[in-house]
Design a protein around this motif. Structure first.
Motif, PDB file in Angstrom:
ATOM      1  N   LEU A   1       0.676  -1.296   0.049  1.00 19.18           N
ATOM      2  CA  LEU A   1      -0.021   0.032  -0.034  1.00 19.18           C
ATOM      3  C   LEU A   1       0.992   1.151  -0.007  1.00 19.18           C
ATOM      4  O   LEU A   1       0.438   2.114  -0.577  1.00 19.18           O
ATOM      5  CB  LEU A   1      -1.020   0.114   1.134  1.00 19.18           C
TER       6      LEU A   1
ATOM      7  N   SER B   1      -8.368   4.880  -5.928  1.00 15.15           N
ATOM      8  CA  SER B   1      -7.262   4.186  -5.281  1.00 15.15           C
ATOM      9  C   SER B   1      -7.819   3.774  -3.533  1.00 15.15           C
ATOM     10  O   SER B   1      -8.256   4.665  -3.135  1.00 15.15           O
ATOM     11  CB  SER B   1      -6.145   4.969  -5.032  1.00 15.15           C
ATOM     12  N   LEU B   2      -7.373   2.566  -3.507  1.00 14.53           N
ATOM     13  CA  LEU B   2      -7.700   2.109  -2.012  1.00 14.53           C
ATOM     14  C   LEU B   2      -7.215   2.925  -1.198  1.00 14.53           C
ATOM     15  O   LEU B   2      -7.741   3.338  -0.113  1.00 14.53           O
ATOM     16  CB  LEU B   2      -6.940   0.744  -1.965  1.00 14.53           C
ATOM     17  N   LYS B   3      -5.961   3.524  -1.218  1.00 15.86           N
ATOM     18  CA  LYS B   3      -5.372   4.358  -0.191  1.00 15.86           C
ATOM     19  C   LYS B   3      -6.065   5.682  -0.075  1.00 15.86           C
ATOM     20  O   LYS B   3      -6.371   6.056   1.009  1.00 15.86           O
ATOM     21  CB  LYS B   3      -3.798   4.763  -0.829  1.00 15.86           C
ATOM     22  N   THR B   4      -6.494   6.175  -1.097  1.00 13.60           N
ATOM     23  CA  THR B   4      -7.257   7.507  -1.182  1.00 13.60           C
ATOM     24  C   THR B   4      -8.669   7.279  -0.290  1.00 13.60           C
ATOM     25  O   THR B   4      -8.996   8.021   0.385  1.00 13.60           O
ATOM     26  CB  THR B   4      -7.652   7.800  -2.656  1.00 13.60           C
TER      27      THR B   4
ATOM     28  N   PHE C   1       0.976   2.504  -4.367  1.00 16.96           N
ATOM     29  CA  PHE C   1      -0.110   3.416  -4.533  1.00 16.96           C
ATOM     30  C   PHE C   1       0.326   4.983  -4.488  1.00 16.96           C
ATOM     31  O   PHE C   1       0.922   5.230  -3.516  1.00 16.96           O
ATOM     32  CB  PHE C   1      -1.313   3.211  -3.472  1.00 16.96           C
ATOM     33  N   ILE C   2      -0.219   5.440  -5.410  1.00 16.73           N
ATOM     34  CA  ILE C   2       0.296   6.866  -5.561  1.00 16.73           C
ATOM     35  C   ILE C   2      -0.633   7.333  -4.642  1.00 16.73           C
ATOM     36  O   ILE C   2      -1.928   7.415  -4.440  1.00 16.73           O
ATOM     37  CB  ILE C   2       0.064   7.557  -6.867  1.00 16.73           C
ATOM     38  N   ASP C   3      -0.284   8.574  -3.824  1.00 16.80           N
ATOM     39  CA  ASP C   3      -1.185   9.692  -3.009  1.00 16.80           C
ATOM     40  C   ASP C   3      -1.958  10.196  -3.809  1.00 16.80           C
ATOM     41  O   ASP C   3      -1.449  11.248  -4.671  1.00 16.80           O
ATOM     42  CB  ASP C   3      -0.084  10.087  -2.046  1.00 16.80           C
ATOM     43  N   GLU C   4      -3.136  10.441  -3.530  1.00 16.77           N
ATOM     44  CA  GLU C   4      -3.978  11.062  -4.521  1.00 16.77           C
ATOM     45  C   GLU C   4      -4.683  12.287  -3.681  1.00 16.77           C
ATOM     46  O   GLU C   4      -5.745  12.666  -4.065  1.00 16.77           O
ATOM     47  CB  GLU C   4      -5.085  10.363  -5.053  1.00 16.77           C
ATOM     48  N   GLY C   5      -3.902  12.565  -2.403  1.00 15.63           N
ATOM     49  CA  GLY C   5      -4.336  13.851  -1.943  1.00 15.63           C
ATOM     50  C   GLY C   5      -4.963  13.368  -0.276  1.00 15.63           C
ATOM     51  O   GLY C   5      -5.948  13.227  -0.293  1.00 15.63           O
TER      52      GLY C   5
END
Lengths: 249, 249
Positions: free
Chosen positions: A241, B180-183, A245-249
């Motif tokens: 994770l 995205s899961l992280k977002t 995964f790119i941080d999208e904010g």
């Protein structure tokens, strides 16, 4: 598409030669026929799109159509070390961390291990390598995970100097949150990571002290107590994770 | 300290009465004696520090020393739904997601399930609840995970309206990274989360469409393909990281 890892020696000219268990899998399990497509990955991680050109009594001959550099690997290499424990548990860890993208597995003899290096049951490296190959093929890895020889704790401590960042899962230290796993994973200045999970009984206090002296970071894996076969999956999942995964904010 | 979950009916006045499997575990497996301490958790998650006051032929009597509200639970409730698959795989998922803090498990009949609701093997809810109890005791949970009755896909879609956020693991959609899961996990405006993982064969396109129409988010779990019994562990692990660890920068 069905995918198999091969040794470089199986690739000769424009053909790839498959025998043994993969031969059996292609012909008897998948019942494939000449003309069908198969994806092949060599020891360097090169991916070949191939067609079955011949099926002989002991060999499937593939014709290479195209090749590409394909990469499903984590952006850092992760070596998972586990305190020696029951083989069935180690096998499960090996299968799952292969799926989850680990580069290497090391079994380490620790104080609370119920197996000793000088009294091991017969090793099953062939069996373990087969588990890795199957899990890598099913999960679409572009590299096989390496299984290293078991190590004593002192030689493991020596070995750790080869890694950019080393950490161990430690319930006690974790509770005090002296170094948060998330903060550590957020850093981007490392390429290789070594994570150690203790055997069933956990990591002894003296071992934890030696690890800290060697520059390992003690990390907690949340407030609940995870089994030794669950902790490596937790670590591999959160590494994915935080690194994929790119941080999208 | 050894820890057991009890029914509220086992608590009477200042005593707690233990029989059955826990009686066996305390007396025969742990070989505990009067005067030793045991930690007890009731159905409301209240934690009791107790002393063994008597061991009779069929019952251990505990004396309550103190009680506290103790909480090792995730700050959000997570319900894990899994497409019906082999019972052995479902049992493994149940054991591990209990360890990892899930609130509820639902088996869902899906197109590619190799089990059908009208042709199920004998249910083993008692056995599964025992797995949950053991895993919760070992991992130090303050609540037991609930096992819900199996559901058909249409009734599962109905059920989903009770959750703040719903998501499903979907390789195809995941690759396009449309959400995205992280977002999604970073957001803090929800208390209850429903995650669905397909059965061994994956989620059918038509099912994915229906899920999206119901407001589910399709999420990818990294570039590798995880088995249906690994994906729930990945999800629970990353939920723990994103919800239980403070960002230290």
């Amino acid at each position: 598409m069905q995918r198999y890892f091969v040794k470089n020696s199986q690739i000769r000219g424009n053909n790839i030669y498959i025998n043994g268990l993969d031969y059996h899998h292609i012909t008897h399990v998948m019942r494939m026929l000449p003309g069908q497509k198969i994806s092949i990955i060599d020891e360097m991680g090169v991916n070949y799109l191939t067609l079955i050109s011949q099926i002989n009594k002991k060999e499937v001959v593939l014709e290479i159509i195209s090749q590409s550099e394909f990469n499903n690997e984590l952006p850092i290499t992760v070596t998972v070390a586990l305190g020696l424990t029951k083989f069935s548990k180690m096998e499960e860890v090996i299968r799952r961390i292969t799926e989850l993208g680990a580069s290497q597995f090391i079994g380490v003899e620790m104080e609370r291990s119920n197996l000793r290096l000088n009294k091991l049951p017969p090793l099953k490296i062939d069996r373990w390598e087969l588990i890795v190959k199957e899990a890598a093929e099913q999960s679409g890895r572009s590299q096989l995970m390496k299984i290293s020889p078991f190590q004593s704790f002192p030689s493991f401590l020596e070995e750790s100097s080869h890694y950019d960042v080393c950490m161990f899962a430690y319930e006690e230290s974790g509770r005090q949150n002296n170094f948060s796993l998330k903060t550590l994973l957020k850093q981007s200045n490392y390429r290789s990571l070594l994570v150690l999970v203790g055997p069933e009984g956990g990591i002894a206090e003296k071992e934890a002290q030696l690890l800290l002296e060697r520059g390992f970071q003690a990390v907690g894996l949340g407030p609940r107590i995870l089994r030794c076969e669950t902790a490596p999956l937790y670590l591999m999942s959160v590494i994915s994770l935080m690194k994929e995964f790119i941080d999208e904010g």
